[in-house]
Motif scaffolding. Structure first.
Motif, PDB file in Angstrom:
ATOM      1  N   ILE A   9       0.919  -1.147   0.046  1.00  0.00           N
ATOM      2  CA  ILE A   9       0.002  -0.037   0.195  1.00  0.00           C
ATOM      3  C   ILE A   9       0.931   1.119  -0.044  1.00  0.00           C
ATOM      4  CG2 ILE A   9      -1.842   1.282   1.220  1.00  0.00           C
ATOM      5  CD1 ILE A   9      -2.151  -1.653   2.605  1.00  0.00           C
ATOM      6  N   PRO A  10       1.168   1.983  -1.319  1.00  0.00           N
ATOM      7  CA  PRO A  10       1.867   2.952  -1.143  1.00  0.00           C
ATOM      8  C   PRO A  10       1.120   4.069  -0.374  1.00  0.00           C
ATOM      9  CG  PRO A  10       0.813   2.696  -3.362  1.00  0.00           C
ATOM     10  CD  PRO A  10       0.558   1.553  -2.527  1.00  0.00           C
ATOM     11  N   ALA A  11       1.813   4.762   0.325  1.00  0.00           N
ATOM     12  CA  ALA A  11       1.283   5.945   0.950  1.00  0.00           C
ATOM     13  C   ALA A  11       2.158   7.298   1.181  1.00  0.00           C
ATOM     14  CB  ALA A  11       0.522   5.428   2.423  1.00  0.00           C
ATOM     15  N   ARG A  12       1.967   8.251   0.740  1.00  0.00           N
ATOM     16  CA  ARG A  12       2.892   9.219   0.803  1.00  0.00           C
ATOM     17  C   ARG A  12       2.128  10.641   1.423  1.00  0.00           C
ATOM     18  NH1 ARG A  12       3.929  13.062  -3.262  1.00  0.00           N
ATOM     19  NH2 ARG A  12       2.274  13.247  -4.912  1.00  0.00           N
ATOM     20  N   TYR A  13       3.021  11.274   2.133  1.00  0.00           N
ATOM     21  CA  TYR A  13       2.475  12.563   2.851  1.00  0.00           C
ATOM     22  C   TYR A  13       2.132  13.760   1.969  1.00  0.00           C
ATOM     23  CZ  TYR A  13       1.245  15.594   6.789  1.00  0.00           C
ATOM     24  OH  TYR A  13       0.442  16.444   7.749  1.00  0.00           O
ATOM     25  N   ALA A  14       3.188  13.729   1.336  1.00  0.00           N
ATOM     26  CA  ALA A  14       3.167  15.085   0.177  1.00  0.00           C
ATOM     27  C   ALA A  14       2.298  15.055  -1.077  1.00  0.00           C
ATOM     28  CB  ALA A  14       4.474  15.364  -0.133  1.00  0.00           C
ATOM     29  N   GLY A  20      -1.041  14.778   3.470  1.00  0.00           N
ATOM     30  CA  GLY A  20      -1.507  14.275   4.640  1.00  0.00           C
ATOM     31  C   GLY A  20      -2.587  13.129   4.670  1.00  0.00           C
ATOM     32  N   LYS A  21      -3.029  13.039   3.377  1.00  0.00           N
ATOM     33  CA  LYS A  21      -4.297  12.292   3.287  1.00  0.00           C
ATOM     34  C   LYS A  21      -3.976  11.078   3.948  1.00  0.00           C
ATOM     35  CE  LYS A  21      -5.301  11.140  -0.923  1.00  0.00           C
ATOM     36  NZ  LYS A  21      -5.969  11.125  -2.408  1.00  0.00           N
ATOM     37  N   PRO A  22      -3.218  10.093   4.010  1.00  0.00           N
ATOM     38  CA  PRO A  22      -3.165   8.603   4.728  1.00  0.00           C
ATOM     39  C   PRO A  22      -3.394   8.940   6.127  1.00  0.00           C
ATOM     40  CG  PRO A  22      -1.093   9.105   3.020  1.00  0.00           C
ATOM     41  CD  PRO A  22      -2.045  10.393   3.256  1.00  0.00           C
ATOM     42  N   LEU A  23      -3.351  10.091   6.605  1.00  0.00           N
ATOM     43  CA  LEU A  23      -3.251  10.256   8.149  1.00  0.00           C
ATOM     44  C   LEU A  23      -4.590  11.003   8.359  1.00  0.00           C
ATOM     45  CD1 LEU A  23       0.311  11.256   9.038  1.00  0.00           C
ATOM     46  CD2 LEU A  23      -0.882   8.961   9.078  1.00  0.00           C
ATOM     47  N   ALA A  24      -5.441  11.076   7.465  1.00  0.00           N
ATOM     48  CA  ALA A  24      -6.658  12.052   7.643  1.00  0.00           C
ATOM     49  C   ALA A  24      -7.547  11.006   8.495  1.00  0.00           C
ATOM     50  CB  ALA A  24      -7.545  12.402   6.341  1.00  0.00           C
ATOM     51  N   MET A  31      -6.971   7.266   7.838  1.00  0.00           N
ATOM     52  CA  MET A  31      -7.310   6.561   6.573  1.00  0.00           C
ATOM     53  C   MET A  31      -6.337   5.275   6.155  1.00  0.00           C
ATOM     54  SD  MET A  31      -7.715   7.948   2.317  1.00  0.00           S
ATOM     55  CE  MET A  31      -8.640   9.120   3.020  1.00  0.00           C
ATOM     56  N   ILE A  32      -5.117   5.501   6.310  1.00  0.00           N
ATOM     57  CA  ILE A  32      -4.176   4.545   6.080  1.00  0.00           C
ATOM     58  C   ILE A  32      -4.486   3.122   6.865  1.00  0.00           C
ATOM     59  CG2 ILE A  32      -2.223   4.867   7.571  1.00  0.00           C
ATOM     60  CD1 ILE A  32      -1.734   3.533   3.920  1.00  0.00           C
ATOM     61  N   GLN A  33      -4.864   3.217   8.202  1.00  0.00           N
ATOM     62  CA  GLN A  33      -5.237   2.125   8.956  1.00  0.00           C
ATOM     63  C   GLN A  33      -6.686   1.438   8.487  1.00  0.00           C
ATOM     64  OE1 GLN A  33      -5.945   2.960  13.075  1.00  0.00           O
ATOM     65  NE2 GLN A  33      -6.270   0.847  13.640  1.00  0.00           N
ATOM     66  N   ARG A  34      -7.492   2.214   8.026  1.00  0.00           N
ATOM     67  CA  ARG A  34      -8.691   1.807   7.404  1.00  0.00           C
ATOM     68  C   ARG A  34      -8.371   1.014   6.265  1.00  0.00           C
ATOM     69  NH1 ARG A  34     -13.144   2.134  10.984  1.00  0.00           N
ATOM     70  NH2 ARG A  34     -12.916   4.261  11.913  1.00  0.00           N
ATOM     71  N   GLU A 101      -8.055   4.295  -0.424  1.00  0.00           N
ATOM     72  CA  GLU A 101      -9.101   3.501  -0.722  1.00  0.00           C
ATOM     73  C   GLU A 101      -9.798   2.754   0.398  1.00  0.00           C
ATOM     74  OE1 GLU A 101     -10.911   3.171  -3.595  1.00  0.00           O
ATOM     75  OE2 GLU A 101      -9.538   4.268  -5.128  1.00  0.00           O
ATOM     76  N   PRO A 102     -10.239   3.489   1.356  1.00  0.00           N
ATOM     77  CA  PRO A 102     -10.540   2.844   2.517  1.00  0.00           C
ATOM     78  C   PRO A 102     -11.924   2.008   2.480  1.00  0.00           C
ATOM     79  CG  PRO A 102     -11.212   5.230   2.607  1.00  0.00           C
ATOM     80  CD  PRO A 102     -10.243   4.921   1.257  1.00  0.00           C
ATOM     81  N   PHE A 103     -12.606   2.180   1.404  1.00  0.00           N
ATOM     82  CA  PHE A 103     -13.955   1.411   1.041  1.00  0.00           C
ATOM     83  C   PHE A 103     -13.790   0.033   0.423  1.00  0.00           C
ATOM     84  CE2 PHE A 103     -14.998   5.900   2.075  1.00  0.00           C
ATOM     85  CZ  PHE A 103     -15.480   5.779   3.541  1.00  0.00           C
ATOM     86  N   ILE A 104     -12.458  -0.073  -0.149  1.00  0.00           N
ATOM     87  CA  ILE A 104     -12.256  -1.086  -1.002  1.00  0.00           C
ATOM     88  C   ILE A 104     -12.903  -2.567  -0.257  1.00  0.00           C
ATOM     89  CG2 ILE A 104     -10.087  -1.756  -0.069  1.00  0.00           C
ATOM     90  CD1 ILE A 104      -9.280  -2.381  -3.073  1.00  0.00           C
ATOM     91  N   GLN A 105     -13.696  -3.279  -1.071  1.00  0.00           N
ATOM     92  CA  GLN A 105     -14.256  -4.594  -0.512  1.00  0.00           C
ATOM     93  C   GLN A 105     -13.211  -5.894  -0.635  1.00  0.00           C
ATOM     94  OE1 GLN A 105     -17.350  -4.210   0.977  1.00  0.00           O
ATOM     95  NE2 GLN A 105     -16.756  -2.268   0.956  1.00  0.00           N
ATOM     96  N   ALA A 106     -13.545  -6.760   0.036  1.00  0.00           N
ATOM     97  CA  ALA A 106     -12.915  -7.928   0.145  1.00  0.00           C
ATOM     98  C   ALA A 106     -12.992  -8.693  -1.174  1.00  0.00           C
ATOM     99  CB  ALA A 106     -13.144  -8.905   1.331  1.00  0.00           C
ATOM    100  N   GLU A 107     -14.155  -8.387  -1.691  1.00  0.00           N
ATOM    101  CA  GLU A 107     -14.698  -9.246  -3.020  1.00  0.00           C
ATOM    102  C   GLU A 107     -13.887  -8.599  -4.113  1.00  0.00           C
ATOM    103  OE1 GLU A 107     -16.886  -7.615  -1.017  1.00  0.00           O
ATOM    104  OE2 GLU A 107     -17.585  -9.519   0.018  1.00  0.00           O
ATOM    105  N   GLN A 108     -13.361  -7.281  -4.195  1.00  0.00           N
ATOM    106  CA  GLN A 108     -12.728  -6.590  -4.932  1.00  0.00           C
ATOM    107  C   GLN A 108     -11.365  -6.880  -5.055  1.00  0.00           C
ATOM    108  OE1 GLN A 108     -13.906  -2.640  -3.734  1.00  0.00           O
ATOM    109  NE2 GLN A 108     -14.519  -2.344  -5.700  1.00  0.00           N
TER     110      GLN A 108
END
Length: 163
Positions: A9-14, A20-24, A31-34, A101-108
């Protein structure tokens, strides 16, 4: 669960569009935890790849696996490649699953993994067709990547512009 699959899961702050989106905060979790929690339950191994110490600390705080990558990576795909080179354990399927993509589903995720059941598959991506009556403003949204495929579903090119 597929033990030969790693989700990076690539996540960058900049980020240019939302720094800062991953830490929203999303109902008390970054978000990154979700995203990580959604992914970790489906694949053999999930890893966040980041170049930012704030994201690393957040991932470690919730018990996730994280690897530091170069700030010079020009794309999430490049970041995933560097991460796999550092921490890969011979997994045969490498998923690049976006950190926003915090709403990605297991099925996807399962559908994406199943694409590799065909020996000729080297790379796959999830895509969804726009409905014929989709409003132009939705099509014109640069935050929504578009894909052009051939008749067999092979990607020809991607764009953030209307194609």
């Amino acid at each position: 669960m597929n033990d030969q699959t790693i989700a990076i899961i690539p996540a960058r702050y900049a980020s240019t569009r939302f720094p800062g989106k991953p830490l929203a905060d999303m109902l008390g979790k970054p978000m990154i935890q979700r995203v990580y929690e959604r992914v970790a339950g489906v694949v053999g191994r999930a890893v966040v790849a980041t170049d930012d110490d704030r994201i690393r600390k957040a991932v470690e705080a919730f018990g996730g696996e994280v690897v530091m990558t170069s700030p010079l990576c020009s794309s999430g795909t490049e970041r995933c490649r560097e991460a796999f080179d550092k921490i890969g354990r011979g997994e045969t399927i490498i998923l690049n699953l976006q950190g926003d993509e915090p709403f990605i589903q297991a099925e996807q995720i399962g559908l994406l993994i199943s694409a590799f059941d065909k020996p000729e598959t080297d790379i796959a991506t999830l895509a969804e067709a726009f409905a014929p009556d989709t409003a132009y403003r939705k099509l014109n949204n640069p935050n929504s990547p578009k894909i052009v495929t051939d008749h067999q579903g092979y990607a020809l090119y991607f764009s953030r512009s209307v194609i």
